[in-house]
Scaffold this motif. Structure first.
Motif, PDB file in Angstrom:
ATOM      1  N   GLY A 113       0.783  -1.232   0.000  1.00 48.86           N
ATOM      2  CA  GLY A 113       0.000   0.000   0.000  1.00 48.86           C
ATOM      3  C   GLY A 113       0.807   1.270   0.000  1.00 48.86           C
ATOM      4  N   VAL A 114       2.105   1.186   0.264  1.00 47.65           N
ATOM      5  CA  VAL A 114       2.939   2.382   0.271  1.00 47.65           C
ATOM      6  C   VAL A 114       3.393   2.683  -1.157  1.00 47.65           C
ATOM      7  N   ALA A 115       3.214   3.922  -1.583  1.00 48.62           N
ATOM      8  CA  ALA A 115       3.598   4.319  -2.940  1.00 48.62           C
ATOM      9  C   ALA A 115       5.112   4.261  -3.110  1.00 48.62           C
ATOM     10  N   MET A 116       5.536   3.922  -4.328  1.00 47.63           N
ATOM     11  CA  MET A 116       6.964   3.829  -4.604  1.00 47.63           C
ATOM     12  C   MET A 116       7.694   5.144  -4.323  1.00 47.63           C
ATOM     13  N   GLU A 117       7.060   6.270  -4.611  1.00 49.66           N
ATOM     14  CA  GLU A 117       7.728   7.543  -4.360  1.00 49.66           C
ATOM     15  C   GLU A 117       7.980   7.742  -2.869  1.00 49.66           C
ATOM     16  N   GLU A 118       7.088   7.222  -2.032  1.00 50.69           N
ATOM     17  CA  GLU A 118       7.296   7.314  -0.589  1.00 50.69           C
ATOM     18  C   GLU A 118       8.398   6.359  -0.139  1.00 50.69           C
ATOM     19  N   VAL A 119       8.471   5.192  -0.772  1.00 49.34           N
ATOM     20  CA  VAL A 119       9.544   4.249  -0.463  1.00 49.34           C
ATOM     21  C   VAL A 119      10.899   4.875  -0.784  1.00 49.34           C
ATOM     22  N   PHE A 120      10.998   5.505  -1.953  1.00 51.80           N
ATOM     23  CA  PHE A 120      12.251   6.149  -2.342  1.00 51.80           C
ATOM     24  C   PHE A 120      12.643   7.238  -1.344  1.00 51.80           C
ATOM     25  N   ARG A 121      11.666   8.071  -0.981  1.00 57.04           N
ATOM     26  CA  ARG A 121      11.966   9.145  -0.013  1.00 57.04           C
ATOM     27  C   ARG A 121      12.397   8.559   1.325  1.00 57.04           C
ATOM     28  N   GLY A 122      11.696   7.537   1.760  1.00 60.09           N
ATOM     29  CA  GLY A 122      12.020   6.920   3.044  1.00 60.09           C
ATOM     30  C   GLY A 122      13.400   6.291   3.039  1.00 60.09           C
ATOM     31  N   PHE A 123      13.748   5.653   1.932  1.00 68.80           N
ATOM     32  CA  PHE A 123      15.060   5.020   1.841  1.00 68.80           C
ATOM     33  C   PHE A 123      16.168   6.072   1.883  1.00 68.80           C
ATOM     34  N   GLN A 124      15.985   7.176   1.181  1.00 72.09           N
ATOM     35  CA  GLN A 124      16.990   8.238   1.236  1.00 72.09           C
ATOM     36  C   GLN A 124      17.127   8.782   2.665  1.00 72.09           C
ATOM     37  N   ARG A 125      16.011   8.900   3.352  1.00 73.37           N
ATOM     38  CA  ARG A 125      16.078   9.360   4.744  1.00 73.37           C
ATOM     39  C   ARG A 125      16.888   8.381   5.596  1.00 73.37           C
ATOM     40  N   LEU A 126      16.658   7.086   5.412  1.00 69.67           N
ATOM     41  CA  LEU A 126      17.404   6.082   6.168  1.00 69.67           C
ATOM     42  C   LEU A 126      18.904   6.181   5.888  1.00 69.67           C
ATOM     43  N   LEU A 127      19.259   6.377   4.624  1.00 71.22           N
ATOM     44  CA  LEU A 127      20.675   6.507   4.271  1.00 71.22           C
ATOM     45  C   LEU A 127      21.321   7.707   4.965  1.00 71.22           C
ATOM     46  N   LEU A 128      20.610   8.822   4.988  1.00 73.94           N
ATOM     47  CA  LEU A 128      21.143  10.013   5.661  1.00 73.94           C
ATOM     48  C   LEU A 128      21.237   9.797   7.160  1.00 73.94           C
ATOM     49  N   GLU A 129      20.240   9.146   7.722  1.00 77.39           N
ATOM     50  CA  GLU A 129      20.270   8.875   9.162  1.00 77.39           C
ATOM     51  C   GLU A 129      21.431   7.953   9.530  1.00 77.39           C
ATOM     52  N   GLU A 130      21.787   7.057   8.640  1.00 77.77           N
ATOM     53  CA  GLU A 130      22.865   6.118   8.923  1.00 77.77           C
ATOM     54  C   GLU A 130      24.248   6.694   8.645  1.00 77.77           C
ATOM     55  N   GLY A 131      24.303   7.928   8.091  1.00 79.63           N
ATOM     56  CA  GLY A 131      25.597   8.586   7.971  1.00 79.63           C
ATOM     57  C   GLY A 131      26.025   9.011   6.591  1.00 79.63           C
ATOM     58  N   ALA A 132      25.195   8.793   5.563  1.00 77.76           N
ATOM     59  CA  ALA A 132      25.571   9.254   4.226  1.00 77.76           C
ATOM     60  C   ALA A 132      25.673  10.781   4.212  1.00 77.76           C
ATOM     61  N   ASP A 133      26.656  11.299   3.485  1.00 74.64           N
ATOM     62  CA  ASP A 133      26.768  12.752   3.329  1.00 74.64           C
ATOM     63  C   ASP A 133      25.681  13.272   2.403  1.00 74.64           C
ATOM     64  N   TRP A 134      25.452  12.559   1.307  1.00 78.91           N
ATOM     65  CA  TRP A 134      24.332  12.834   0.422  1.00 78.91           C
ATOM     66  C   TRP A 134      24.032  11.591  -0.394  1.00 78.91           C
ATOM     67  N   VAL A 135      22.911  11.610  -1.104  1.00 77.28           N
ATOM     68  CA  VAL A 135      22.449  10.430  -1.844  1.00 77.28           C
ATOM     69  C   VAL A 135      22.164  10.858  -3.284  1.00 77.28           C
ATOM     70  N   PRO A 136      23.195  10.909  -4.132  1.00 75.38           N
ATOM     71  CA  PRO A 136      22.976  11.366  -5.505  1.00 75.38           C
ATOM     72  C   PRO A 136      22.153  10.396  -6.342  1.00 75.38           C
ATOM     73  N   TYR A 137      22.143   9.118  -5.943  1.00 80.83           N
ATOM     74  CA  TYR A 137      21.509   8.128  -6.817  1.00 80.83           C
ATOM     75  C   TYR A 137      20.670   7.143  -6.008  1.00 80.83           C
ATOM     76  N   VAL A 138      19.396   7.060  -6.358  1.00 79.91           N
ATOM     77  CA  VAL A 138      18.514   6.001  -5.888  1.00 79.91           C
ATOM     78  C   VAL A 138      17.685   5.546  -7.075  1.00 79.91           C
ATOM     79  N   ALA A 139      17.657   4.256  -7.302  1.00 84.28           N
ATOM     80  CA  ALA A 139      16.861   3.694  -8.386  1.00 84.28           C
ATOM     81  C   ALA A 139      16.172   2.445  -7.862  1.00 84.28           C
ATOM     82  N   GLY A 140      15.226   1.944  -8.628  1.00 88.27           N
ATOM     83  CA  GLY A 140      14.553   0.731  -8.201  1.00 88.27           C
ATOM     84  C   GLY A 140      13.365   0.399  -9.069  1.00 88.27           C
ATOM     85  N   GLY A 141      12.653  -0.604  -8.645  1.00 88.43           N
ATOM     86  CA  GLY A 141      11.468  -1.039  -9.361  1.00 88.43           C
ATOM     87  C   GLY A 141      10.726  -2.063  -8.534  1.00 88.43           C
TER      88      GLY A 141
END
Length: 379
Positions: free
Chosen positions: A184-212
């Motif tokens: 039920g969660v939209a893919m765009e929300e999954v992408f946003r959430g994943f980027q948030r997790l990466l930043l929370e875990e210590g990434a400086d930035w996230v230039p690339y996220v892809a998926g399907g």
């Protein structure tokens, strides 16, 4: 972990480049792109996202590099090990650093050839007309004969450690995917959430996220996320190029949403087998095509699939391709991805990706390799 590199490492990079330049008869190298300039100087900024200004670094055959840059970058460049920093007020449509650059090139080249990185994945980051003006004042340009690409292909231990750090950050974020992905969660929300997790875990930035996502996989992995919701039984894949201190990771993870389809499970097993076959083949002295062949034999992939992995470092993709026609010899210190794919239905596929570094005694894992059954989340 310490950010940046010691001055000694930068000087060693310059020394190796200058030794190669002397053998090839190059009087200087002209660097214009972010990763090439950063490799020799340590100049790390996201200001490159603004394409209004050109930036130049000259590496002479002898002596220290010269930065010819817009004045807005003088303070930051001054924090690097470079001391010869020449600036102009940019942008200047009438003369956007061309005269200043030409003078510096004449000074160090003295009529000799100036090499420019000109192989795959390179480009000249300046207006064509300005490049023509430099040629018109007698500067002789040519190919750098792959000097910069080869230096960057073999990483130092400090570079490898930064890539490993980025991989560890992404690995922790992937472990938390159950927090952001469920039916039920939209893919765009999954992408946003994943980027948030990466930043929370210590990434400086996230230039690339892809998926399907889809019942048996996905039809492409480069489209932007949309409002399509995840459904029970979908296979979700997310791929990230997260950055820590200027170095990328690049690996993905597949998840079954709610429950795993048996056909997807079978494909997943083949992908793990192919990845391990590629890892085993990734020995020093092997060719890139040998690693491709090892994975292709498992997943039944022909040349039409293109490459099944690539070089990795300051850029998400750099250097060699694991393809049927790439004869690049693997050397200790090269960091590469293993990326087999397999068709699961007409026009639908699954792909898996891991990161390794070539060592004298064989490959070393940098990403936390996946194993076991296809992970299930969102029950």
């Amino acid at each position: 972990m310490t950010r940046g590199f010691s001055e000694a490492e930068y000087r060693a990079r310059v020394d190796r480049a200058q030794a190669a330049m002397e053998r090839l008869g190059l009087a200087a190298l002209l660097l214009t792109t972010e990763p090439d300039i950063r490799y020799f100087t340590g100049f790390l900024t996201r200001f490159w996202e603004s394409p209004s200004r050109p930036w130049f670094v000259i590496l002479p055959m002898a002596g220290e590099p010269i930065a010819v840059i817009p004045s807005i970058g003088a303070a930051l460049m001054g924090q690097t090990w470079l001391r010869d920093i020449r600036t102009w007020a940019a942008p200047n449509p009438a003369d956007d650093g061309v005269s200043l650059l030409g003078k510096a090139l004449h000074e160090v080249a003295r009529g000799g050839k100036v090499g420019i990185p000109s192989g795959p994945e390179t480009y000249l980051r300046m207006p064509l007309a300005d490049f023509g003006r430099l040629q018109a004042v007698g500067i002789d340009f040519g190919d750098d004969d792959g000097i910069v690409a080869w230096l960057r292909a073999v990483k130092s231990e400090d570079e490898i450690a930064k890539i490993a750090q980025s991989c560890a950050i992404a690995g922790r974020a992937f472990e938390r995917m159950g927090e952001v992905a469920r039916p039920g969660v939209a893919m765009e929300e999954v992408f946003r959430g994943f980027q948030r997790l990466l930043l929370e875990e210590g990434a400086d930035w996230v230039p690339y996220v892809a998926g399907g996502a889809g019942p048996l996989g996905y039809s492409d992995v480069i489209s932007p996320a949309d409002e399509t919701p995840l459904a029970e039984g979908d296979v979700l894949m997310l791929d990230t190029g997260a950055v820590w201190d200027g170095y990328f990771c690049d690996f993905d993870r597949n998840f079954a949403i709610g429950a795993a389809n048996p056909r997807a499970e079978a494909a997943w097993s083949h992908l793990i087998e192919a990845t391990l076959a590629g890892e085993a083949a990734a020995q020093p002295g092997a060719k890139a095509r040998d690693v491709w062949a090892a994975m292709a034999r498992v997943v039944g992939t022909g040349e039409t699939a293109g490459r099944l992995g690539h070089g990795l470092g300051m850029q998400l993709t750099e250097g060699l391709s694991l393809s049927a026609r790439d004869d690049t010899e693997l050397q200790p210190g090269m960091v590469i991805t293993l990326e087999p794919g397999i068709e699961t239905a007409e026009g639908v596929f699954m792909v898996h990706e891991e990161n390794i570094v070539i060592r004298a005694d064989g490959p070393q894992r940098l990403s936390p390799f996946a194993s076991g059954p296809l992970p299930v989340i969102g029950r």
